[in-house]
Scaffold this motif. Structure first.
Motif, PDB file in Angstrom:
ATOM      1  N   MET A  59       0.845  -1.202   0.000  1.00 42.03           N
ATOM      2  CA  MET A  59       0.000   0.000   0.000  1.00 42.03           C
ATOM      3  C   MET A  59       0.877   1.248   0.000  1.00 42.03           C
ATOM      4  N   SER A  60       0.587   2.183  -0.888  1.00 43.06           N
ATOM      5  CA  SER A  60       1.372   3.413  -0.966  1.00 43.06           C
ATOM      6  C   SER A  60       0.588   4.567  -0.354  1.00 43.06           C
ATOM      7  N   PHE A  61       1.289   5.495   0.263  1.00 47.46           N
ATOM      8  CA  PHE A  61       0.651   6.655   0.849  1.00 47.46           C
ATOM      9  C   PHE A  61       1.659   7.785   0.935  1.00 47.46           C
ATOM     10  N   LYS A  62       1.137   8.992   1.097  1.00 49.04           N
ATOM     11  CA  LYS A  62       1.988  10.157   1.255  1.00 49.04           C
ATOM     12  C   LYS A  62       2.139  10.444   2.741  1.00 49.04           C
ATOM     13  N   HIS A  63       3.374  10.657   3.162  1.00 50.15           N
ATOM     14  CA  HIS A  63       3.662  10.925   4.572  1.00 50.15           C
ATOM     15  C   HIS A  63       3.779  12.438   4.759  1.00 50.15           C
ATOM     16  N   ILE A  64       2.875  13.025   5.546  1.00 50.13           N
ATOM     17  CA  ILE A  64       2.884  14.462   5.802  1.00 50.13           C
ATOM     18  C   ILE A  64       3.298  14.703   7.251  1.00 50.13           C
ATOM     19  N   GLY A  95      -7.922  -3.601   8.372  1.00 45.33           N
ATOM     20  CA  GLY A  95      -8.699  -4.266   7.329  1.00 45.33           C
ATOM     21  C   GLY A  95      -9.418  -3.284   6.434  1.00 45.33           C
ATOM     22  N   LEU A  96      -9.972  -2.230   7.020  1.00 38.88           N
ATOM     23  CA  LEU A  96     -10.675  -1.229   6.230  1.00 38.88           C
ATOM     24  C   LEU A  96      -9.705  -0.451   5.360  1.00 38.88           C
ATOM     25  N   ILE A  97      -8.552  -0.107   5.916  1.00 38.25           N
ATOM     26  CA  ILE A  97      -7.528   0.607   5.142  1.00 38.25           C
ATOM     27  C   ILE A  97      -7.129  -0.206   3.910  1.00 38.25           C
ATOM     28  N   GLN A  98      -6.948  -1.499   4.097  1.00 36.60           N
ATOM     29  CA  GLN A  98      -6.556  -2.363   2.976  1.00 36.60           C
ATOM     30  C   GLN A  98      -7.649  -2.446   1.921  1.00 36.60           C
ATOM     31  N   SER A  99      -8.912  -2.447   2.359  1.00 35.03           N
ATOM     32  CA  SER A  99     -10.010  -2.535   1.387  1.00 35.03           C
ATOM     33  C   SER A  99     -10.185  -1.240   0.606  1.00 35.03           C
ATOM     34  N   LEU A 100      -9.628  -0.136   1.140  1.00 29.22           N
ATOM     35  CA  LEU A 100      -9.743   1.166   0.475  1.00 29.22           C
ATOM     36  C   LEU A 100      -8.407   1.626  -0.097  1.00 29.22           C
ATOM     37  N   GLU A 101      -7.529   0.693  -0.372  1.00 30.22           N
ATOM     38  CA  GLU A 101      -6.182   1.060  -0.814  1.00 30.22           C
ATOM     39  C   GLU A 101      -6.163   1.746  -2.173  1.00 30.22           C
ATOM     40  N   HIS A 102      -7.257   1.647  -2.922  1.00 28.51           N
ATOM     41  CA  HIS A 102      -7.338   2.332  -4.214  1.00 28.51           C
ATOM     42  C   HIS A 102      -7.636   3.822  -4.057  1.00 28.51           C
ATOM     43  N   ILE A 103      -7.938   4.270  -2.843  1.00 32.31           N
ATOM     44  CA  ILE A 103      -8.224   5.674  -2.571  1.00 32.31           C
ATOM     45  C   ILE A 103      -6.964   6.340  -2.023  1.00 32.31           C
ATOM     46  N   ALA A 104      -6.711   7.565  -2.454  1.00 28.47           N
ATOM     47  CA  ALA A 104      -5.529   8.300  -1.989  1.00 28.47           C
ATOM     48  C   ALA A 104      -5.466   8.308  -0.469  1.00 28.47           C
ATOM     49  N   THR A 105      -4.277   8.055   0.069  1.00 25.57           N
ATOM     50  CA  THR A 105      -4.095   7.922   1.513  1.00 25.57           C
ATOM     51  C   THR A 105      -2.901   8.745   1.968  1.00 25.57           C
ATOM     52  N   ILE A 106      -3.054   9.397   3.124  1.00 27.99           N
ATOM     53  CA  ILE A 106      -1.919  10.095   3.723  1.00 27.99           C
ATOM     54  C   ILE A 106      -1.706   9.572   5.148  1.00 27.99           C
TER      55      ILE A 106
END
Length: 264
Positions: free
Chosen positions: A1-6, A69-80
Protein backbone atom coordinates in the motif's frame (compact mmCIF):
# COMPACT_ATOMS: atom_id res chain seq x y z
CA UNK A 1 0.00 0.00 0.00
CA UNK A 2 1.37 3.41 -0.97
CA UNK A 3 0.65 6.66 0.85
CA UNK A 4 1.99 10.16 1.26
CA UNK A 5 3.66 10.92 4.57
CA UNK A 6 2.88 14.46 5.80
CA UNK A 7 4.81 15.75 8.81
CA UNK A 8 4.34 19.54 8.65
CA UNK A 9 1.33 21.50 9.89
CA UNK A 10 2.07 23.98 7.11
CA UNK A 11 1.24 21.38 4.49
CA UNK A 12 -1.81 22.65 2.53
CA UNK A 13 -3.59 19.29 2.73
CA UNK A 14 -3.31 19.21 6.51
CA UNK A 15 -4.41 22.85 6.73
CA UNK A 16 -7.54 22.03 4.73
CA UNK A 17 -8.32 19.01 6.91
CA UNK A 18 -7.86 21.06 10.08
CA UNK A 19 -10.26 23.73 8.82
CA UNK A 20 -12.86 21.09 7.99
CA UNK A 21 -12.47 19.52 11.42
CA UNK A 22 -12.89 22.83 13.23
CA UNK A 23 -15.11 25.08 11.14
CA UNK A 24 -18.75 24.58 10.15
CA UNK A 25 -18.57 27.36 7.55
CA UNK A 26 -15.64 25.62 5.88
CA UNK A 27 -17.58 22.34 5.80
CA UNK A 28 -20.61 24.10 4.33
CA UNK A 29 -18.58 25.98 1.71
CA UNK A 30 -16.57 22.94 0.67
CA UNK A 31 -19.44 20.45 0.97
CA UNK A 32 -17.06 18.06 2.74
CA UNK A 33 -16.48 16.66 6.20
CA UNK A 34 -14.34 14.15 8.10
CA UNK A 35 -15.52 10.74 9.24
CA UNK A 36 -13.79 9.40 12.31
CA UNK A 37 -13.47 5.68 12.84
CA UNK A 38 -14.27 2.35 11.28
CA UNK A 39 -17.98 2.32 12.10
CA UNK A 40 -18.77 5.68 10.51
CA UNK A 41 -16.77 4.95 7.38
CA UNK A 42 -18.41 1.55 6.99
CA UNK A 43 -21.84 3.16 7.43
CA UNK A 44 -20.97 5.68 4.72
CA UNK A 45 -19.80 2.88 2.41
CA UNK A 46 -23.01 0.94 3.01
CA UNK A 47 -25.10 3.98 2.06
CA UNK A 48 -23.04 5.43 -0.81
CA UNK A 49 -20.27 2.96 -1.68
CA UNK A 50 -16.90 4.73 -1.98
CA UNK A 51 -17.76 7.29 -4.65
CA UNK A 52 -17.79 10.19 -2.19
CA UNK A 53 -14.60 9.28 -0.32
CA UNK A 54 -11.77 11.58 -1.43
CA UNK A 55 -8.99 10.78 1.03
CA UNK A 56 -8.06 8.32 3.77
CA UNK A 57 -6.02 9.62 6.72
CA UNK A 58 -4.10 7.25 8.99
CA UNK A 59 -1.75 7.83 11.95
CA UNK A 60 1.79 6.65 12.35
CA UNK A 61 2.10 3.47 14.37
CA UNK A 62 -0.11 0.42 14.62
CA UNK A 63 -3.83 0.64 13.85
CA UNK A 64 -6.52 -1.67 15.21
CA UNK A 65 -7.28 -4.89 13.36
CA UNK A 66 -10.60 -3.42 12.16
CA UNK A 67 -8.96 -0.21 10.94
CA UNK A 68 -6.18 -2.13 9.18
CA UNK A 69 -8.70 -4.27 7.33
CA UNK A 70 -10.68 -1.23 6.23
CA UNK A 71 -7.53 0.61 5.14
CA UNK A 72 -6.56 -2.36 2.98
CA UNK A 73 -10.01 -2.53 1.39
CA UNK A 74 -9.74 1.17 0.48
CA UNK A 75 -6.18 1.06 -0.81
CA UNK A 76 -7.34 2.33 -4.21
CA UNK A 77 -8.22 5.67 -2.57
CA UNK A 78 -5.53 8.30 -1.99
CA UNK A 79 -4.10 7.92 1.51
CA UNK A 80 -1.92 10.10 3.72
CA UNK A 81 -0.14 9.27 6.98
CA UNK A 82 0.21 11.82 9.79
CA UNK A 83 2.26 11.89 12.99
CA UNK A 84 0.16 10.82 15.96
CA UNK A 85 -0.18 14.34 17.40
CA UNK A 86 -1.25 15.83 14.07
CA UNK A 87 -3.75 13.02 13.55
CA UNK A 88 -5.17 13.70 17.02
CA UNK A 89 -5.87 17.32 16.05
CA UNK A 90 -8.38 16.08 13.49
CA UNK A 91 -10.33 13.66 15.67
CA UNK A 92 -12.95 14.58 18.31
CA UNK A 93 -12.04 11.75 20.68
CA UNK A 94 -9.12 11.46 23.08
CA UNK A 95 -8.36 7.90 21.97
CA UNK A 96 -7.75 7.89 18.22
CA UNK A 97 -9.52 5.17 16.25
CA UNK A 98 -6.81 4.83 13.64
CA UNK A 99 -8.57 5.99 10.48
CA UNK A 100 -10.27 9.12 9.14
CA UNK A 101 -11.93 9.72 5.78
CA UNK A 102 -12.49 12.96 3.90
CA UNK A 103 -15.90 12.66 2.22
CA UNK A 104 -18.43 14.69 0.32
CA UNK A 105 -21.44 15.60 2.44
CA UNK A 106 -24.38 13.63 1.03
CA UNK A 107 -27.53 15.42 -0.05
CA UNK A 108 -30.56 13.25 0.68
CA UNK A 109 -33.79 14.51 -0.87
CA UNK A 110 -36.50 15.23 1.68
CA UNK A 111 -40.09 14.26 0.82
CA UNK A 112 -42.31 17.21 -0.08
CA UNK A 113 -44.90 16.20 2.50
CA UNK A 114 -43.32 14.02 5.19
CA UNK A 115 -45.74 12.09 7.39
CA UNK A 116 -43.33 12.12 10.32
CA UNK A 117 -40.96 14.99 11.01
CA UNK A 118 -38.71 16.30 13.76
CA UNK A 119 -37.98 20.01 14.00
CA UNK A 120 -35.11 21.16 16.21
CA UNK A 121 -34.60 24.74 17.33
CA UNK A 122 -31.24 26.07 18.54
CA UNK A 123 -29.78 22.74 19.66
CA UNK A 124 -26.22 23.66 20.63
CA UNK A 125 -24.40 20.51 21.68
CA UNK A 126 -23.15 18.55 18.64
CA UNK A 127 -23.10 15.23 20.47
CA UNK A 128 -26.67 15.83 21.64
CA UNK A 129 -27.75 16.69 18.11
CA UNK A 130 -26.11 13.56 16.74
CA UNK A 131 -27.86 11.42 19.35
CA UNK A 132 -31.22 12.98 18.47
CA UNK A 133 -30.65 12.29 14.79
CA UNK A 134 -29.82 8.67 15.63
CA UNK A 135 -33.05 8.40 17.64
CA UNK A 136 -35.03 9.98 14.80
CA UNK A 137 -33.68 7.51 12.27
CA UNK A 138 -34.48 4.59 14.58
CA UNK A 139 -38.03 5.85 15.15
CA UNK A 140 -38.77 6.18 11.42
CA UNK A 141 -38.70 9.96 11.08
CA UNK A 142 -38.81 10.95 7.41
CA UNK A 143 -37.24 14.41 7.64
CA UNK A 144 -35.42 16.45 10.29
CA UNK A 145 -35.46 20.25 10.09
CA UNK A 146 -32.72 22.21 11.87
CA UNK A 147 -33.16 25.90 12.59
CA UNK A 148 -30.51 28.39 11.53
CA UNK A 149 -29.25 28.53 15.12
CA UNK A 150 -28.70 24.78 15.42
CA UNK A 151 -25.20 23.37 15.60
CA UNK A 152 -23.78 21.75 12.46
CA UNK A 153 -25.09 18.25 11.76
CA UNK A 154 -21.88 17.37 9.91
CA UNK A 155 -19.31 18.23 12.54
CA UNK A 156 -17.10 15.32 13.67
CA UNK A 157 -18.80 15.24 17.10
CA UNK A 158 -22.31 15.32 15.65
CA UNK A 159 -21.39 12.57 13.20
CA UNK A 160 -19.98 10.48 16.00
CA UNK A 161 -23.17 10.97 18.02
CA UNK A 162 -25.30 10.08 15.02
CA UNK A 163 -23.46 6.82 14.32
CA UNK A 164 -24.50 6.87 10.67
CA UNK A 165 -27.95 8.48 11.04
CA UNK A 166 -26.88 11.39 8.81
CA UNK A 167 -26.39 8.94 5.93
CA UNK A 168 -29.97 7.62 5.93
CA UNK A 169 -32.01 10.55 7.23
CA UNK A 170 -32.91 13.61 5.10
CA UNK A 171 -31.78 16.69 7.03
CA UNK A 172 -32.88 20.21 6.11
CA UNK A 173 -30.39 22.62 7.68
CA UNK A 174 -30.81 26.35 8.27
CA UNK A 175 -34.58 25.94 8.04
CA UNK A 176 -37.14 28.59 8.95
CA UNK A 177 -39.20 26.50 11.36
CA UNK A 178 -42.13 28.91 11.30
CA UNK A 179 -42.44 28.49 7.53
CA UNK A 180 -41.98 24.72 7.77
CA UNK A 181 -44.70 24.50 10.42
CA UNK A 182 -47.07 26.58 8.31
CA UNK A 183 -46.48 24.26 5.36
CA UNK A 184 -46.67 21.00 7.30
CA UNK A 185 -49.74 18.97 6.33
CA UNK A 186 -50.51 17.41 9.67
CA UNK A 187 -50.45 18.06 13.39
CA UNK A 188 -47.40 19.67 14.95
CA UNK A 189 -46.58 19.47 18.65
CA UNK A 190 -44.28 21.72 20.65
CA UNK A 191 -42.58 19.88 23.51
CA UNK A 192 -42.94 22.21 26.49
CA UNK A 193 -43.33 22.17 30.27
CA UNK A 194 -47.02 23.01 29.93
CA UNK A 195 -49.72 21.72 27.65
CA UNK A 196 -51.77 18.61 27.06
CA UNK A 197 -50.25 15.23 27.79
CA UNK A 198 -48.29 13.62 24.96
CA UNK A 199 -50.20 10.42 25.66
CA UNK A 200 -53.60 12.08 25.07
CA UNK A 201 -52.74 12.85 21.42
CA UNK A 202 -53.71 10.86 18.34
CA UNK A 203 -50.35 10.53 16.62
CA UNK A 204 -51.42 8.10 13.90
CA UNK A 205 -51.80 10.92 11.35
CA UNK A 206 -49.03 13.07 9.88
CA UNK A 207 -47.05 14.30 12.89
CA UNK A 208 -44.23 16.73 13.58
CA UNK A 209 -42.55 17.22 16.95
CA UNK A 210 -40.73 20.45 17.72
CA UNK A 211 -37.95 20.35 20.32
CA UNK A 212 -36.14 23.43 21.60
CA UNK A 213 -32.80 24.51 22.99
CA UNK A 214 -31.31 22.43 25.80
CA UNK A 215 -31.66 25.27 28.32
CA UNK A 216 -34.07 27.88 26.96
CA UNK A 217 -36.56 25.59 25.23
CA UNK A 218 -38.66 26.85 22.33
CA UNK A 219 -39.36 30.46 21.40
CA UNK A 220 -42.92 31.67 21.99
CA UNK A 221 -43.45 32.35 18.28
CA UNK A 222 -42.39 28.83 17.40
CA UNK A 223 -44.80 27.34 19.93
CA UNK A 224 -47.58 29.55 18.56
CA UNK A 225 -46.97 28.20 15.06
CA UNK A 226 -47.60 24.59 16.12
CA UNK A 227 -50.94 22.84 16.43
CA UNK A 228 -50.56 22.74 20.20
CA UNK A 229 -48.01 22.55 23.00
CA UNK A 230 -47.69 19.20 24.75
CA UNK A 231 -45.87 17.94 27.79
CA UNK A 232 -44.47 14.60 28.95
CA UNK A 233 -46.00 13.71 32.34
CA UNK A 234 -43.35 13.03 34.96
CA UNK A 235 -43.49 11.23 38.27
CA UNK A 236 -43.77 13.06 41.56
CA UNK A 237 -42.69 11.78 44.96
CA UNK A 238 -42.26 12.95 48.54
CA UNK A 239 -38.78 14.08 47.51
CA UNK A 240 -40.15 16.32 44.80
CA UNK A 241 -39.98 15.96 41.03
CA UNK A 242 -37.52 16.56 38.24
CA UNK A 243 -38.18 19.89 36.55
CA UNK A 244 -37.82 18.63 32.99
CA UNK A 245 -36.27 16.05 30.69
CA UNK A 246 -33.28 17.04 28.58
CA UNK A 247 -33.92 17.71 24.92
CA UNK A 248 -32.59 14.36 23.74
CA UNK A 249 -34.70 12.36 26.18
CA UNK A 250 -37.81 14.40 25.36
CA UNK A 251 -37.30 13.78 21.65
CA UNK A 252 -36.89 10.04 22.20
CA UNK A 253 -40.07 9.77 24.28
CA UNK A 254 -42.14 11.75 21.76
CA UNK A 255 -40.81 10.00 18.67
CA UNK A 256 -41.24 6.49 19.99
CA UNK A 257 -44.73 7.22 21.36
CA UNK A 258 -45.70 8.10 17.80
CA UNK A 259 -44.08 4.92 16.52
CA UNK A 260 -45.89 2.88 19.19
CA UNK A 261 -49.27 4.28 18.16
CA UNK A 262 -48.66 3.68 14.46
CA UNK A 263 -47.66 0.07 15.13
CA UNK A 264 -50.76 -0.72 17.24
Amino acid sequence: MSFKHIVSRDNPVFKQLKKLADNSRERRNEGKTLLDGVHLIEAYLEAFNDAGIELIIIPEGQSSVEATGLIQSLEHIATIMLPTLMFAELTPVASATGILALVKIPQLAAPEQPAFALMLEAIQDPGNLGSMLRTAAAAGVETVYLSTSCTDAWSPKALRGGQGAQFVLPIVERADLIVELQNFCGNSYAATMQGESLYAQDLTQATAFVIGNEGAGLRKQTIAATTKPITIPMAKSALGSVESLNAGAAAAVCLFERRRQVLL
